[in-house]
Design an enzyme around this catalytic site. Structure first.
Site, PDB file in Angstrom:
ATOM      1  CB  SER A 216      -3.658   6.049  11.644  1.00  0.00           C
ATOM      2  OG  SER A 216      -2.306   6.229  12.103  1.00  0.00           O
ATOM      3  N   GLY A 218      -4.476   0.825  11.463  1.00  0.00           N
ATOM      4  CA  GLY A 218      -4.259   0.393  10.061  1.00  0.00           C
ATOM      5  C   GLY A 218      -5.837   0.218   9.549  1.00  0.00           C
ATOM      6  N   GLY A 221      -8.939   0.995  11.310  1.00  0.00           N
ATOM      7  CA  GLY A 221      -8.887   1.900  11.698  1.00  0.00           C
ATOM      8  C   GLY A 221      -8.822   3.141  12.906  1.00  0.00           C
ATOM      9  N   GLY A 247      -1.418   8.648   6.048  1.00  0.00           N
ATOM     10  CA  GLY A 247      -1.813   8.759   7.504  1.00  0.00           C
ATOM     11  C   GLY A 247      -1.570  10.514   7.190  1.00  0.00           C
ATOM     12  CG  ASP A 248       1.644  12.090   5.062  1.00  0.00           C
ATOM     13  OD1 ASP A 248       1.680  11.882   6.518  1.00  0.00           O
ATOM     14  OD2 ASP A 248       2.231  11.563   4.149  1.00  0.00           O
TER      15      ASP A 248
END
Ligand SMILES: O=P(O)(O)OC[C@@]1(O)O[C@H](CO)[C@@H](O)[C@@H]1O
Length: 310
Positions: A216, A218, A221, A247-248
């Site tokens: 990831s 931020g 993308g 993120g989860d």
């Protein structure tokens, strides 16, 4: 069912302030406490998507009881194992003006060697009923730094696809067991490889054993480096809100993509859209459903580079 493993479960406390001022007394506009830790957030998002998810990990003390009670209230089935020491809390301070969040994460309860060995047996007994496993978050004190490695090995032994979302030694030590997917962010990639280029760093993690890496990045993308090819997925716009748990949500999309065998570009588009829709939700583990529907068709996914060998 998809099993989410959160060894270091938490009671996540979120405080919203108008503007966070250091060295001042800050007035809280809104507060909320809910069961948390990365795997719990993944399970919450899976449930919001209408999929069956079961939460496991270690819980103890009054904070652990509060975690269990909140999970029950949220309708999330738990297969948590009790331990003697008290579960931790995390504090997220959402600064409305700056549009960012400051996290304070307690280390977690001290786990004995017997408790951890008991948990590994408990986890192994759950695996035959699973279509996918997510291993996520920090490890509590007392748990060996390479604890994720045998958990990945057991999942693979049972032929259950496994996604690992960890950092530092817990991530590095588990790579050789061949997790189906790991999801570091840009900082974690750099930390575990010493390489600032996310593409090269992701390749290095594959060389060390991860079958696929989704990084990831931020607002830039997500980058996927897999045995089938490499893709970069970009969100259509920069969103402001509470990024805790974004993120989860990406992990929830990725484990579903893996379990359902969807093509990589679809998995990535879903991961980016869900992650962005989570930023718009005030608390971790939930996404703004209308924003998710609006953003999904607007995510762009392009080939990024050549397929890499194992
Ligand atoms: O301390 P860890 O286990 O690395 O992260 C814990 C945590 O900060 O991560 C989630 C967001 O991803 C929060 O809900 C949660 O409490």
């Amino acid at each position: 069912m998809i099993l989410t493993v959160t060894p270091n479960i938490a009671l996540d406390v979120t405080y919203q302030v108008g503007e966070l001022r250091r060295h001042h007394s800050n007035r809280v506009e809104a507060s909320r406490a809910q069961a948390g830790g990365k795997g719990v957030n993944v399970a919450r998002v899976l449930a919001q998507l209408g999929r069956e998810a079961v939460v496991t990990g270690l819980v103890g003390g009054p904070t652990g009881q509060a975690v269990r009670a909140e999970l029950a209230l949220a309708g999330l089935p738990d297969a948590l194992l009790p331990v003697a020491a008290e579960s931790r809390r995390t504090i997220a301070v959402v600064d409305r003006r700056a549009g960012d969040v400051t996290m304070l994460n307690e280390a977690g309860p001290e786990i004995t060697a017997e408790e951890w060995a008991g948990f590994v047996r408990h986890y192994a007994a759950l695996l035959p009923a699973c279509s996918g496993v997510v291993l996520a978050g920090s490890l509590p004190p007392g748990v060996p730094a390479d604890a994720y490695r045998p958990l990945v090995e057991l999942a693979r032994l049972h032929r259950v696809p496994v996604v690992l979302d960890a950092s530092g030694v817990p991530l590095s030590a588990a790579l050789a067991a061949g997790p189906d997917l790991v999801k570091p962010n840009a900082d974690e990639l750099r930390e575990s490889t010493g390489t600032a280029d996310p593409y090269r760093a992701a390749q290095l993690l594959r060389e060390r054993g991860a079958q696929a890496v989704v990084a990831s990045l931020g607002a830039d993308g997500m980058l996927a480096v897999t045995g089938e090819g490499c893709w970069l997925a970009r969100p259509p716009e920069r969103l402001e809100g509470n990024p805790t748990g974004a993120g989860d949500s990406a992990v929830a999309a990725l484990v579903l993509g893996l379990v359902d065998g969807r093509p990589w570009p679809e998995r990535l588009a879903e991961a980016v859209a869900l992650s962005a829709a989570t930023v718009l939700s005030p608390v971790a583990g939930r996404f703004d459903a209308a924003a998710h529907r609006r953003l999904l068709p607007l995510v762009t996914v392009g080939r990024h580079g050549p397929a890499t060998g194992p």
